[in-house]
Design a protein around this motif. Structure first.
Motif, PDB file in Angstrom:
ATOM      1  N   ARG A 272      -8.122   6.724  -2.411  1.00  9.43           N
ATOM      2  CA  ARG A 272      -6.783   6.243  -2.738  1.00  9.43           C
ATOM      3  C   ARG A 272      -6.058   7.187  -3.693  1.00  9.43           C
ATOM      4  O   ARG A 272      -5.018   6.845  -4.247  1.00  9.43           O
ATOM      5  CB  ARG A 272      -6.857   4.829  -3.312  1.00  9.43           C
ATOM      6  CG  ARG A 272      -7.188   3.785  -2.242  1.00  9.43           C
ATOM      7  CD  ARG A 272      -7.530   2.433  -2.819  1.00  9.43           C
ATOM      8  NE  ARG A 272      -6.455   1.868  -3.619  1.00  9.43           N
ATOM      9  CZ  ARG A 272      -6.587   0.753  -4.343  1.00  9.43           C
ATOM     10  NH1 ARG A 272      -7.741   0.095  -4.336  1.00  9.43           N
ATOM     11  NH2 ARG A 272      -5.569   0.291  -5.046  1.00  9.43           N
TER      12      ARG A 272
ATOM     13  N   HIS B  47      -2.164  -0.155  -4.350  1.00  4.64           N
ATOM     14  CA  HIS B  47      -1.487   1.046  -3.850  1.00  4.64           C
ATOM     15  C   HIS B  47      -2.402   2.274  -3.927  1.00  4.64           C
ATOM     16  O   HIS B  47      -3.556   2.195  -4.349  1.00  4.64           O
ATOM     17  CB  HIS B  47      -0.213   1.307  -4.659  1.00  4.64           C
ATOM     18  CG  HIS B  47       0.768   0.184  -4.624  1.00  4.64           C
ATOM     19  ND1 HIS B  47       1.366  -0.248  -3.458  1.00  4.64           N
ATOM     20  CD2 HIS B  47       1.259  -0.612  -5.617  1.00  4.64           C
ATOM     21  CE1 HIS B  47       2.187  -1.252  -3.732  1.00  4.64           C
ATOM     22  NE2 HIS B  47       2.134  -1.495  -5.032  1.00  4.64           N
ATOM     23  N   ASN B  48      -1.846   3.422  -3.533  1.00  8.06           N
ATOM     24  CA  ASN B  48      -2.477   4.728  -3.703  1.00  8.06           C
ATOM     25  C   ASN B  48      -1.735   5.475  -4.810  1.00  8.06           C
ATOM     26  O   ASN B  48      -0.578   5.187  -5.094  1.00  8.06           O
ATOM     27  CB  ASN B  48      -2.390   5.550  -2.416  1.00  8.06           C
ATOM     28  CG  ASN B  48      -2.979   4.821  -1.225  1.00  8.06           C
ATOM     29  OD1 ASN B  48      -4.149   4.471  -1.215  1.00  8.06           O
ATOM     30  ND2 ASN B  48      -2.159   4.585  -0.207  1.00  8.06           N
TER      31      ASN B  48
ATOM     32  N   ARG C 137       0.823  -1.213   0.000  1.00 10.71           N
ATOM     33  CA  ARG C 137       0.000   0.000   0.000  1.00 10.71           C
ATOM     34  C   ARG C 137       0.859   1.265   0.000  1.00 10.71           C
ATOM     35  O   ARG C 137       0.743   2.133   0.866  1.00 10.71           O
ATOM     36  CB  ARG C 137      -0.980   0.016   1.172  1.00 10.71           C
ATOM     37  CG  ARG C 137      -2.167   0.959   0.938  1.00 10.71           C
ATOM     38  CD  ARG C 137      -3.013   1.165   2.167  1.00 10.71           C
ATOM     39  NE  ARG C 137      -3.875   0.045   2.435  1.00 10.71           N
ATOM     40  CZ  ARG C 137      -3.996  -0.536   3.632  1.00 10.71           C
ATOM     41  NH1 ARG C 137      -3.281  -0.124   4.640  1.00 10.71           N
ATOM     42  NH2 ARG C 137      -4.804  -1.555   3.804  1.00 10.71           N
TER      43      ARG C 137
END
Length: 321
Positions: A211, A182-183, A159
């Motif tokens: 996100r 992930h962001n 993440r």
């Protein structure tokens, strides 16, 4: 009534973004970082909830510029050519809670490292340090599409916050971010309309708004800071008024802008009335950061440990009310 304090009522709020994943969440980080969640303007605690304080990420590069100001490079002279050791020093000696890895070495003019090389660096970085990680590219769009996609896969499950996605170059990175959990950093050129449109385009691909983190692109003190400030202010007001596409956290690359200002690096011989060079760059970075905090910056990417120390104290004093 004379002297009565007017309390503003807001209908919107900023989404909470979580960076990093612990073992229980499928990652290997020792903690997570939460940003956003504000239901009022910065530090107006009587008007609404402010659950998360601004955070600072120490910036580390795999190909630092050869013309870095001496005062900036001095704290890292023993590790500046080893990004792993550099990040470890930031964590162990300067107590960094968040690292921003800039993959400048992938740029065709700065080493032209391959996606595989940069992905391997990310794997090693994640093993060496256990704080959450931000990964940013080299600002060559074609190369970043390849490099950041490879790095996203290498860091799957951690993440991370990865960027930047641009209006004309967002699809490849967004697809990788979606696949790997992930962001994303959405970058817009100091333009609130482009920022809003880019957030919509990314979310239309299926990435939840929480996100997405906005990079509004900022200027340093004396180099466009006031214009960036006004754009960020407008975006935050829109968010609190209920616009969910603007209700996202800000990331500001403070060091990148501050240390290229003339005032941060001009010698005392050139400008004898400007004061000691050893202090100027540090203060330029710190003052730029503190101004952006006042307008809602959630993540500040900084370099000099003394500037970071000063800004951390400032944040803590504001959060104490």
């Amino acid at each position: 009534m004379s002297g009565e304090i007017v309390i503003e009522k807001w209908s919107g709020e900023v989404a909470v973004t979580k960076i990093g994943a612990t073992k229980e969440e499928g990652g290997t980080r020792n903690k997570t970082i939460r940003v956003g969640g504000q239901k009022t303007l910065p530090f107006l605690f009587k008007e609404g909830d402010i659950p998360n304080k601004p955070v600072i990420a120490f910036e580390v590069s795999d190909a630092p510029s050869s013309d870095l100001p001496e005062e900036l490079s001095r704290p890292y002279n023993d590790v500046i050519n080893d990004p792993i050791a550099w990040a470890e020093k930031c964590v162990s000696e300067y107590k960094a809670e968040l690292i921003c890895l800039r993959l400048q070495g992938a740029h065709p003019d700065s080493g032209d490292k391959t996606p595989e090389e940069e992905a391997d660096l990310v794997r090693k970085m994640l093993k060496a340090i256990k704080v959450p990680l931000i990964i940013v590219g080299c600002s060559d769009n074609a190369k970043d599409n390849l490099v950041l996609s490879a790095c996203s896969e290498a860091a799957k499950g951690e993440r991370c916050l990865i960027g930047s996605a641009l209006q004309d170059n967002y699809k490849t990175l967004t697809a990788a971010i979606l696949a790997d959990g992930h962001n994303i950093i959405a970058e817009s050129p100091i333009d609130i309309n482009i920022a809003k449109q880019l957030n919509i385009l990314i979310s239309d691909m299926g990435l939840p708004l929480e996100r997405i983190v906005i990079n509004p692109t900022i200027g340093a003190l004396g180099y466009g800071l006031e214009y960036a400030y006004s754009i960020m202010e407008r975006a935050r007001l829109a968010a609190l008024a209920g616009d969910k596409t603007m209700g996202l956290s800000f990331i500001c690359f403070v060091a990148q802008e501050s240390w290229r200002a003339k005032e941060a690096k001009a010698t005392e011989e050139e400008f004898p009335t400007w004061g000691a060079l050893t202090n100027r760059g540090i203060m330029w970075e710190a003052i730029t950061a503190t101004a952006l905090i006042q307008v809602g910056a959630d993540i500040l990417v900084m370099r000099h440990p003394l500037a970071i120390e000063k800004v951390k104290k400032y944040i803590n004093s504001l959060m104490a009310g």
